[in-house]
Design an enzyme around this catalytic site. Structure first.
Site, PDB file in Angstrom:
ATOM      1  N   SER A 116      -1.294  -7.488   6.849  1.00  0.00           N
ATOM      2  CA  SER A 116      -1.428  -8.664   7.692  1.00  0.00           C
ATOM      3  C   SER A 116      -2.553  -9.275   8.050  1.00  0.00           C
ATOM      4  O   SER A 116      -3.640  -8.605   7.608  1.00  0.00           O
ATOM      5  CB  SER A 116      -0.716  -8.265   8.967  1.00  0.00           C
ATOM      6  OG  SER A 116      -1.229  -9.389  10.045  1.00  0.00           O
TER       7      SER A 116
ATOM      8  N   ALA B 285      14.452  -3.570   4.348  1.00  0.00           N
ATOM      9  CA  ALA B 285      15.118  -4.849   3.691  1.00  0.00           C
ATOM     10  C   ALA B 285      16.156  -5.461   4.525  1.00  0.00           C
ATOM     11  O   ALA B 285      16.546  -6.616   3.784  1.00  0.00           O
ATOM     12  CB  ALA B 285      15.052  -4.867   2.204  1.00  0.00           C
TER      13      ALA B 285
ATOM     14  N   TYR C 183      -1.439  -2.154  15.687  1.00  0.00           N
ATOM     15  CA  TYR C 183      -0.831  -2.965  14.609  1.00  0.00           C
ATOM     16  C   TYR C 183      -2.049  -3.257  13.480  1.00  0.00           C
ATOM     17  O   TYR C 183      -1.808  -3.059  12.366  1.00  0.00           O
ATOM     18  CB  TYR C 183       0.023  -4.081  14.988  1.00  0.00           C
ATOM     19  CG  TYR C 183       0.719  -4.801  14.022  1.00  0.00           C
ATOM     20  CD1 TYR C 183       1.684  -4.397  13.506  1.00  0.00           C
ATOM     21  CD2 TYR C 183       0.083  -6.231  13.484  1.00  0.00           C
ATOM     22  CE1 TYR C 183       2.562  -5.298  12.383  1.00  0.00           C
ATOM     23  CE2 TYR C 183       0.424  -6.798  12.579  1.00  0.00           C
ATOM     24  CZ  TYR C 183       1.868  -6.393  12.218  1.00  0.00           C
ATOM     25  OH  TYR C 183       2.587  -7.520  10.940  1.00  0.00           O
TER      26      TYR C 183
END
Ligand code: NAD
Length: 248
Positions: A143, A14, A156
């Protein structure tokens, strides 16, 4: 958003980018925040004081989410500070792009370890806390390439597709305890992860976005806050694309 005020949210990775925007957004909604970060950075201090300026409490928890024991320590630090955890956002992620024919074994392994196993590690350690309370919200950042695939990203996109399977299975396992597990699938978002791409690639991506703009970290944070709120109590096991219409 309803039901976020006073809750405790752990956001992984974060210190910057999308994770930072999510931490800020949840703090604005009144949550107390646990910021996980991997390496120290100047921006962390600013983030802490910005969160405090909203009247929320914040602690930082250094750790590598790909380590099972670090993930445990992050959750323990959160419980030490706030006695509980209500919201987990699995945001930490990396890319090590390259064509499959030339991809090194360690580049495949590391991306899976951080992006996929990291989310498992954190869910594994937060679940007992949420199961005991019979409530909780887990939001995983996938994603759009986990849905469509992408040349140059076998590692990924495999990790991000894995996140979708993890989300749906965990949602089924935890539903009886009123724990919601969902994923968001960002498209092309303006962060340090994407700014390194060649200009030509960025132009091509922009041309493939029906809404004709690159997304902002706040676009992702808005949906994550909704999924963390009680307004989303009847949503679980879902994947929400936030991509300007790239994938329909
Ligand atoms: P970013 O590089 O700005 O931020 C990623 C953060 O994760 C960094 O703070 C980094 O330190 C942290 N991190 C990396 N490895 C870690 C580890 N092992 N343990 C703990 N923290 C770690 O990237 P971003 O664009 O903000 O990405 C956030 C998430 O969104 C990632 O999961 C990424 O895959 C996903 N995502 C991004 C885009 C995009 O276009 N930017 C698109 C789809 C998905």
């Amino acid at each position: 958003m309803e039901g976020i005020k006073g809750k405790v949210a752990v956001v992984t990775g974060a210190a910057k980018g999308i994770g930072r925007a999510i931490a800020l957004r949840l703090a604005k909604e009144g949550a107390n925040i646990v910021i996980n970060y991997r390496s120290d950075s100047e921006s962390l201090k600013e983030l802490v004081s910005e969160i405090e300026s909203f009247g929320s409490k914040v602690v930082t928890a250094r750790g590598d989410v790909s380590s099972f024991s670090d993930a445990k320590n992050i959750m323990e630090k959160a419980v030490d500070a706030f006695q509980t955890i209500d919201i987990l956002v699995n945001n930490a992620g990396i890319t090590r792009d390259g064509l499959m024919l030339r991809m090194k074994e360690e580049d495949f392994d590391r991306v899976i370890e951080v992006n996929l196993k990291g989310a498992f590690n954190c869910i594994r350690h937060v679940s007992p806390i949420m199961v005991k309370k019979r409530t909780g919200k887990i939001i995983n950042i996938s994603s759009v390439v986990g849905i469509t695939g992408n040349a140059g990203q076998v590692n990924y996109s495999a990790a991000k597709a894995g996140i979708i399977g993890l989300t749906k299975s965990a949602a089924r396992e935890l539903a009886s305890r009123k724990i919601n597990v969902n994923a968001v699938a960002p498209g092309f978002i303006n962060t340090s992860m994407t700014e390194i791409l060649p200009q030509k690639t960025k132009e091509n991506i922009l041309n493939s976005i029906p809404l004709k703009r690159i997304g902002s970290p706040e676009d992702i944070a808005n949906t994550v806050a909704f999924l963390a709120s009680s307004n989303a109590d009847y949503i679980t096991g879902q994947v929400i694309n936030i991509d300007g219409g790239m994938v329909m």
